[in-house]
Design a protein around this motif. Structure first.
Motif, mmCIF file in Angstrom:
data_model
loop_
_atom_site.group_PDB
_atom_site.id
_atom_site.type_symbol
_atom_site.label_atom_id
_atom_site.label_comp_id
_atom_site.label_asym_id
_atom_site.label_seq_id
_atom_site.Cartn_x
_atom_site.Cartn_y
_atom_site.Cartn_z
ATOM 1 N N GLY A 77 0.795 -1.219 0.000
ATOM 2 C CA GLY A 77 0.000 0.000 0.000
ATOM 3 C C GLY A 77 0.826 1.266 0.000
ATOM 4 N N SER A 80 3.019 1.506 -3.365
ATOM 5 C CA SER A 80 2.238 1.966 -4.528
ATOM 6 C C SER A 80 1.727 3.375 -4.303
ATOM 7 C CB SER A 80 1.067 1.013 -4.778
ATOM 8 O OG SER A 80 0.199 0.939 -3.660
ATOM 9 N N GLY A 81 1.301 3.703 -3.072
ATOM 10 C CA GLY A 81 0.747 5.025 -2.794
ATOM 11 C C GLY A 81 1.751 6.138 -2.992
ATOM 12 N N LEU A 84 2.348 6.412 -6.900
ATOM 13 C CA LEU A 84 1.243 6.951 -7.700
ATOM 14 C C LEU A 84 0.980 8.421 -7.369
ATOM 15 C CD1 LEU A 84 -1.773 7.200 -6.113
ATOM 16 C CD2 LEU A 84 -1.565 4.716 -6.137
ATOM 17 N N SER A 85 1.230 8.833 -6.120
ATOM 18 C CA SER A 85 1.055 10.239 -5.764
ATOM 19 C C SER A 85 2.067 11.115 -6.501
ATOM 20 C CB SER A 85 1.198 10.429 -4.255
ATOM 21 O OG SER A 85 0.951 11.760 -3.890
ATOM 22 N N ALA A 100 -1.191 0.961 -9.104
ATOM 23 C CA ALA A 100 -2.301 0.698 -8.184
ATOM 24 C C ALA A 100 -2.833 -0.722 -8.360
ATOM 25 C CB ALA A 100 -3.418 1.718 -8.416
ATOM 26 N N GLN A 162 -3.683 3.786 -0.973
ATOM 27 C CA GLN A 162 -3.790 4.395 -2.295
ATOM 28 C C GLN A 162 -4.781 5.553 -2.308
ATOM 29 O OE1 GLN A 162 -4.655 1.208 -5.034
ATOM 30 N NE2 GLN A 162 -2.582 0.385 -4.953
ATOM 31 N N GLN A 166 -3.935 9.737 -2.815
ATOM 32 C CA GLN A 166 -4.584 10.516 -3.870
ATOM 33 C C GLN A 166 -5.290 11.752 -3.317
ATOM 34 O OE1 GLN A 166 -6.799 7.991 -6.892
ATOM 35 N NE2 GLN A 166 -6.144 6.384 -5.475
ATOM 36 N N SER A 220 -12.983 3.323 -4.171
ATOM 37 C CA SER A 220 -11.967 3.547 -5.208
ATOM 38 C C SER A 220 -12.588 3.836 -6.570
ATOM 39 C CB SER A 220 -11.028 2.336 -5.307
ATOM 40 O OG SER A 220 -11.715 1.215 -5.834
#
Length: 447
Positions: A77, A80-81, A84-85, A100, A162, A166, A220
């Motif tokens: 988590g 990936s978080g 992706l941010s 994600a 995630q 975001q 999500s």
């Protein structure tokens, strides 16, 4: 057009809103989320504490396995978080979507493997954790059910992180809140109403986690959040490297915590028996609850940190760090003082056994005495992890429950007996503070 406008609004919010205001806005749902997560285990400990000291000790022993599950969930988590941010901050949504979906699939695979292997070898695992003749049956009963739910527990941590990275922390809060409330309702019903004992506590936890996962999955697909799709699953070298770089600090922090819990339980059992295991387990749950609030506040800073770092706005990264540092130190000083004074009453709330209270109160007072130092440790780790400083973040995250705790739990109890068990975490916290501060300052100076 509306979708593009919403995307621009989120970018503007994260890059232009005054930093203290933005962090507080994002931190409220994350603090609630982390406190609720901490309540999962505290609620189990409270209700199981009404059964017996042995049952309390058994749940404490089995918690080591839950810590491993959480560690792997946070790895996928947070890894990936963070990535992706940064990609969303840089305007690269395709890479964010791929990460994600890939990390969620990986969490499910790892969870299934753990569930199968864990139940096959459950007896030797229980013995390794420190289960005695008086706690073995309850430890196995609780742990085998927790292992069955591992895939969904891990998946819940992935989607939760995630959404938070975001800037959609409210959706993450809803998922965790729904599962926690269900757990609180089911605990007394299954443990006492249906006379399921510790197995009832385990089922209450897993059912709550599963419902939380479903709510998070629905969240999500709301608003401008990244849509999870099997088509975006790509187990390539790039995604794995980024996942490890961003998630390794969390894996080490949580993983070391599980190793530390095992060693702590074994030392407590050796020098104080079931009462010592129960007392230290209760102390650990209470401290986790306080640390949950701190971590939740830091998680409100993380999307601000990673997004603005990706957008090249490093002044906002520094401003957010110093703001979080001031607030956390003040908060921990006040909370630590209250729990220091009322330590015996706090322990007795979970298990009203004089021996358990005596052991737990000493440990709790030593840990709350150094609690303000944890503001520096946690915020330094959050900043280093969110800016992609994987090595330094891994060092700071593994210091408290690994680099320092593990050698100390092997050294202090043989020297000081049960007192050595009670003070190990406090001594480790002092060393962790001394290590984290210069590592964070070195990166802040570069900005």
């Amino acid at each position: 057009m509306a979708k593009e406008q919403n995307k621009q609004d989120r970018y503007k919010m994260l890059t232009e809103t005054p930093v203290p205001q933005l962090i507080c806005r994002l931190a409220v749902p994350t603090i609630i989320t982390m406190l609720i997560t901490g309540l999962y285990n505290s609620v189990d400990t409270y209700f199981v504490g009404q059964i017996s000291t042995q049952a309390t000790a058994a749940v404490g022993l089995a918690f080591s396995v839950m810590s491993v599950i959480q560690a792997l969930g946070f790895f996928c988590g947070q890894g990936s978080g963070n990535y992706l941010s940064r990609m969303l901050g840089a305007g690269r949504k395709k890479e964010a979507c791929d990460m994600a979906a890939t990390s969620l699939a990986l969490a499910f695979i790892i969870g299934i493997v753990m569930a199968v292997l864990g139940n096959i070898f459950i007896e030797p695992i229980s013995a390794f954790l420190g289960a005695s003749e008086t706690t073995m049956a309850d430890t196995i009963s609780y742990m085998k059910i927790i292992l069955i739910g591992a895939p969904f527990v891990m998946a819940q941590f992935v989607i939760n992180n995630q959404l938070r990275f975001q800037g959609a922390a409210v959706y993450a809060m809803y998922g965790v809140l729904s599962g926690a409330l269900l757990n609180i309702v089911l605990d007394p019903l299954l443990i006492f109403g249906l006379h399921m004992g510790v197995a009832g506590a385990a089922w209450a936890t897993i059912i709550g986690q599963f419902i939380g996962f479903i709510v998070l999955l629905i969240g999500s697909f709301r608003g401008e959040n990244i849509r999870l799709s099997p088509a975006n699953i790509h187990f390539n070298v790039h995604n794995m490297i980024e996942l490890v770089n961003g998630g390794a600090p969390s894996l080490f922090r949580q993983g070391m915590a599980s190793v530390a819990a095992i060693l702590l339980n074994r030392a407590a059992g050796q020098y104080g028996g079931d009462a010592a295991i129960a007392g230290m387990s209760v102390t650990t749950r209470v401290m986790m609850l306080m640390m949950s609030a701190l971590i939740g506040f830091g998680q409100g800073y993380q999307p601000v940190c990673s997004f603005n770092y990706g957008a090249g706005l490093k002044k906002r990264v520094k401003e957010g760090f110093y703001f979080c540092l001031k607030v956390s130190i003040v908060f921990l000083t006040v909370v630590g003082a209250v729990f220091f004074v009322f330590a015996p009453q706090v322990i007795s709330f979970f298990r009203n056994d004089p021996e358990v209270i005596a052991i737990g109160a000493v440990a709790l007072r030593y840990q709350t005495a150094v609690l303000p130092l944890m503001g520096v440790v946690v915020m330094s780790n959050m900043m280093l992890q969110s800016t992609g400083m994987g090595l330094k973040a891994t060092i700071t995250s593994s210091a408290r429950n690994g680099i320092f705790f593990i050698p100390l739990i092997l050294i202090l109890p043989p020297l000081f007996g049960l007192f050595g068990v009670e003070i190990t975490q406090s001594v480790a916290d002092i060393f962790s503070f001394a290590l984290a501060l210069p590592l964070a300052m070195s990166e802040l100076r570069k900005m």
